[in-house]
Every structure is written in C-alpha cells, then in structure tokens.
Design an enzyme around this catalytic site. Structure first.
Site, PDB file in Angstrom:
ATOM      1  N   HIS A  54      12.516  55.946  21.340  1.00 35.97           N
ATOM      2  CA  HIS A  54      11.178  55.353  21.240  1.00 35.97           C
ATOM      3  C   HIS A  54      10.830  55.087  19.778  1.00 35.97           C
ATOM      4  CE1 HIS A  54       7.065  54.788  22.637  1.00 35.97           C
ATOM      5  NE2 HIS A  54       6.642  55.548  21.635  1.00 35.97           N
TER       6      HIS A  54
ATOM      7  N   LYS B 239       0.483  48.743  24.045  1.00 39.71           N
ATOM      8  CA  LYS B 239      -0.491  48.573  25.135  1.00 39.71           C
ATOM      9  C   LYS B 239      -1.635  47.713  24.593  1.00 39.71           C
ATOM     10  CE  LYS B 239       0.028  53.600  26.103  1.00 39.71           C
ATOM     11  NZ  LYS B 239       1.271  53.832  26.742  1.00 39.71           N
TER      12      LYS B 239
ATOM     13  N   SER C 101       4.226  51.178  21.240  1.00 39.06           N
ATOM     14  CA  SER C 101       3.725  52.333  21.975  1.00 39.06           C
ATOM     15  C   SER C 101       2.256  52.170  22.378  1.00 39.06           C
ATOM     16  CB  SER C 101       3.973  53.577  21.127  1.00 39.06           C
ATOM     17  OG  SER C 101       4.085  54.691  21.945  1.00 39.06           O
TER      18      SER C 101
ATOM     19  N   TRP D 298      10.329  58.086  29.267  1.00 37.44           N
ATOM     20  CA  TRP D 298       8.890  58.344  29.412  1.00 37.44           C
ATOM     21  C   TRP D 298       8.124  57.032  29.618  1.00 37.44           C
ATOM     22  CZ3 TRP D 298       5.844  62.197  30.536  1.00 37.44           C
ATOM     23  CH2 TRP D 298       4.518  62.249  30.096  1.00 37.44           C
TER      24      TRP D 298
HETATM   25  C1  GTR Z   1       2.555  59.202  23.985  1.00 36.73           C
HETATM   26  C2  GTR Z   1       1.926  58.569  25.176  1.00 36.73           C
HETATM   27  C3  GTR Z   1       2.452  57.197  25.386  1.00 36.73           C
HETATM   28  C4  GTR Z   1       2.572  56.395  24.106  1.00 36.73           C
HETATM   29  C5  GTR Z   1       2.853  57.223  22.877  1.00 36.73           C
HETATM   30  C6  GTR Z   1       2.548  56.596  21.514  1.00 36.73           C
HETATM   31  O1  GTR Z   1       2.222  60.508  23.808  1.00 36.73           O
HETATM   32  O2  GTR Z   1       2.178  59.393  26.279  1.00 36.73           O
HETATM   33  O3  GTR Z   1       1.701  56.532  26.359  1.00 36.73           O
HETATM   34  O4  GTR Z   1       1.523  55.561  23.904  1.00 36.73           O
HETATM   35  O5  GTR Z   1       2.187  58.425  22.881  1.00 36.73           O
HETATM   36  O6  GTR Z   1       1.620  55.831  21.348  1.00 36.73           O
HETATM   37  O7  GTR Z   1       3.227  56.953  20.577  1.00 36.73           O
END
Ligand code: GTR
Length: 468
Positions: free
Chosen positions: A443, A293, A289, A380
């Site tokens: 996710h 990145k 997540s 998402w």
């Molecule tokens: C979310 C965000 C994502 C992702 C995620 C995470 O809220 O929109 O870009 O990085 O968090 O890190 O769990």
C-alpha cells in the site's frame, strides 16, 4: 521503483489494515490472484476480516443505468440530465454527506511566494493561500505549485492532497513549513506541529522533477489545512465555519471529513481558473488511500476535473462494499467515525441495503478518463473489488462515448476493462477511458504508479491540446 517513505509515517497512524507478510505474493501473468499465504497470515491476525475470495458473499450490484422509476437509461442525454443527478444525490445523502455548494462568497487567493527559477531553474514555484472567509486567521489552505519552465503554454497539472504538509513532499527549503495541526506520531512533528525534520520526508511519493520532465505541473495541499484528520465532532477546519445550525446539531447527511477534503480540491480548481500559467481544462485530481477516496469523490462531483486517479483507495473509494473483503463499511465507520456522513453508519453490516455501490462513484466520472490502481499486498483495500468496480462502471462509459454527438464510434477493444478479467501484476490497462493496474508491492504511492498515470494522461488528455 522508489523506496516508499510515505508509508513509514503512515504506518504509525493507521489503526489497522496494512499488515504485511513475508513470502511469495500474487501471481504474475494473466489474472492476478491474491497470495494464499498472505491472506492466511492476515486472517490469522484479523480473524474478523475476510481475506478469502471463496468467502465473499453473493451480491447483486445496483444497476447504474436503471433509473429509480424503473426506466432504463438508453442515451447519453438521459444519463447527463437525470440518472447522473440521481446517483450523485444517493452518495450525498447516504455516503459522503453534503458540502456547501459552489465557491464561498468571500474567498480570496494570495500568491505569497513566486520563484520562476526554482529547483535549479527548471521550475516555477508558486505558493498560494486560499482564504475561505474574510478571516485571515483561518481556516485557509496553502497550495504549493511547481510548473515546468520548459512549457510553452498553460500547463496541465496534477492536483494531489498530501498527508504530511507541503514541506514534506520535497526538500526545497523555500516551501513554507506547515503550521497546521499534524498528527503527533509523525516523526519530526512533535506537539502536533511540523518541524524542519519532516522537510522532504515524503519525496518518494511525489517525484516532482520526474513529473515536471513529463510536461506536467504538480499542485499539492496538506489535507489537514481543510480538516484535521481526527474525530472532534467537527469543531475545527472548514466544518467549524460552514456548518451552520442554530442548535449545533448536524443532520445525518452533513459532510464528513472526506467531503471537506474533496471540497478543498474544488476550491483549488477555483484558483486554477484564475491562473493563466495553469491549464484548468487539464487538471488531473489524484490521491492515495483515504485521499484516493477523496479524489474520486471530488472528481465525481466536480466535472471541471479532466481526469481522476485513485491510488489504493479501498473501502469507501474504488472497492465494491458488497464484497466485504478486507476493510468493511462497519470497520471503516468504527475506525474513522468522521470520514463519512452519519447516515453511512446505517449500512454497517448491511452493505446490501446501500442504494449505491462504488462502481457508481466511478460511473459519475464518465465520460472523463479515470484510473484506478491497486497493490498486490494491499488486501485490506480489496484489489479485486477495485477492478470489479471499474468493470461495472464501464457500461456507462460505453453509453456516453458511443452516443455523444459528433464523437466517432470507438474502436473495438476500447472498453477492455469491461470484457477482460483482472490483469496480471504490472500489466496496466490503459487504452480505454477506464485505466487500471495492480502493481507488485504494498500500500503506497510509488514512482511506478505516477508513471502509469502520466502515460494515461498523455493518452487521454492530449486531444485537449498539447503545448509542451
Ligand atoms: C486505513 C484505512 C483505509 C485507508 C488508509 C489510509 O487505516 O483503513 O481505508 O484509507 O487508512 O488512508 O492510509
């Protein structure tokens, strides 16, 4: 597949996004498609977000092999000496911002705990504090390392930032309980501090014993040691020490939090280079997540990382921004104003003006192996956009592999990702230097994901010498 426990605390901290819906999900077999039902449910809850393929705008991606002077890159040398630097500079100036270059002058490592008979004797556990300055009060980061005792030589190691503190990855009572700022909503971390309750809480996302059994080490760091994950004008963490402008102002290209977390991964690499138990030529940097990145950005900048893995990294990670599917540049900059540099906000709603897109971030990792993974229900993060970024980075991989002196021409099919359409669910592409899968489920970082990453590392890093 392990039940995902990391998701539970994370759900509380996400401002939006990973909404789940009941019912059938994307198709098995050839060519994944997002479930229409899921997309419709998500769109109902977030009408301002696009969840439909037919609503993706027409876009043209910048060509990674076209130099700013209009010349086409036709050989590996021009890529390595010119174009790579150009693209890196565009990401520094427009997306993640500039971190201090190289290791800090006064940085010390202290192995504060070592047990060669950990986890019932199968592992060596080390805990190391990295002090970034002479000030022992901080900022500093703790690296927790497990190495398999079955190893006969220095161990290839998976490096991952964690969300909940090192102590949350395993119930091992000897792991130091994090003293760093923890998100208050985290169960067991009332008052923004960790408590014993969170020990081992996130284990399903860090299958330590399974990793060790496969011959890999695991090194992990709590990301909040580097920069607590909230917008505070960069007053804490490593920014507070390394941002030095006389009037306290920050330029538009100053590093954000992702930049700081990625910088910390490189400092861990500095440590690995001093530890003969660890094979610093075979460090895999991975993340989930927002930390996916971060892993991509760390791997793009620091060529000491032998392999890079992005798990469900989405917008600002592996997903193409121009598709505006799921989370967008504007949305991420508004929800998380501290993650990227200030200049990135200029592209809110103007993705087409970005001089880069995320396929170029993947291209910066070439010719090293990179693996990108998506999840079926994680619209998402735009799974198709993540796959397409891989596909559009493949030309750079082909150029480098074919042209590197002394390297054999690669067999046909090696660049599967370039010619293939998106694979079906749970059908990993692993043969080429760019790996990809989309697994069923939501996710999360799961055991299925870890297994694929280790398969991929077995395949692509073993030529660097197998020693276990
Ligand atoms: C979310 C965000 C994502 C992702 C995620 C995470 O809220 O929109 O870009 O990085 O968090 O890190 O769990």
């Amino acid at each position: 597949m392990a039940k995902n426990r990391l998701l539970i605390p994370l759900l509380a901290i996400m401002t939006a996004g990973y909404l789940r819906a009941e019912g059938p999900t994307g198709s098995e077999g050839s060519g994944w498609e997002a479930s229409r039902k899921l997309a419709e449910e998500l769109a109902k809850r977030q009408p301002e977000i696009n969840y439909f393929e037919e609503k993706v705008p027409k876009y043209t991606l910048p060509d990674p092999l076209l130099m700013s002077n209009g010349h086409r890159v036709g050989d590996a040398r021009t890529w390595q000496t010119k174009r790579r630097a150009e693209i890196l500079e565009l990401f520094l100036a427009n997306v993640y911002g500039r971190a201090p270059v190289g290791r800090p002058q006064i940085m010390t490592f202290e192995v504060f705990e070592l047990d060669r008979k950990a986890l019932g004797g199968i592992a060596t556990r080390k805990q190391v504090t990295v002090y970034f300055t002479e000030n022992k009060e901080g900022p500093s980061m703790d690296i927790l390392i497990y190495l398999p005792n079955a190893a006969k030589a220095a161990v290839p190691t998976m490096l991952i930032l964690n969300f909940g503190g090192n102590h949350a990855i395993h119930a091992d009572p000897s792991i130091k309980l994090s003293k760093s700022w923890m998100r208050g909503g985290d169960k067991g971390a009332g008052d923004n501090r960790a408590t014993e309750q969170s020990r081992g809480r996130d284990y399903s996302s860090y299958p330590v014993e399974k990793i060790l059994k496969r011959g890999y080490g695991l090194a992990t760091i709590y990301y909040g040691d580097l920069d607590p994950d909230f917008a505070d004008g960069f007053k804490n963490g490593v920014h507070a020490v390394f941002d030095k402008s006389a009037d306290g102002s920050r330029p538009g290209d100053a590093w954000g939090s992702i930049g700081a977390w990625a910088w910390g991964l490189s400092r861990a690499m500095d440590y690995f280079e001093t530890d003969s138990d660890i094979d610093c030529n075979r460090i895999v940097v991975l993340g989930h997540s927002r930390l996916g990145k971060t892993a991509l950005w760390a791997g793009a900048q620091d060529e000491r990382f032998a392999m890079v893995v992005s798990n469900d990294s989405g917008c600002g990670g592996a997903a193409l921004s121009r598709r505006q599917f799921g989370e967008t540049v504007e949305r991420i900059n508004k929800s998380f104003p501290h993650w990227f540099c200030e200049n990135f906000k200029k592209y809110n709603g103007r993705e087409d003006d970005l001089p880069v897109d995320q396929h170029m971030l993947i291209a910066l990792i070439a010719p090293r192996p990179v693996y990108v993974a998506s999840a079926d229900e994680d619209l998402w993060a735009d799974p198709r956009g993540e796959f397409l970024a891989c596909k559009n980075a493949a030309g750079v991989y082909r150029l480098l592999d074919v042209n590197q002196p002394g390297r054999p021409r690669l067999p046909a099919g090696r660049f599967d990702v370039e010619t293939l359409e998106m694979p079906g669910l749970n059908q990993p592409i692993q043969q080429g230097k760019i790996g990809y899968h989309i697994r069923s489920g939501s996710h999360a970082l799961t055991e299925y994901d870890w297994e694929r990453y280790m398969d991929f590392a077995d395949l692509h890093l073993s030529s660097r010498g197998k020693n276990f």
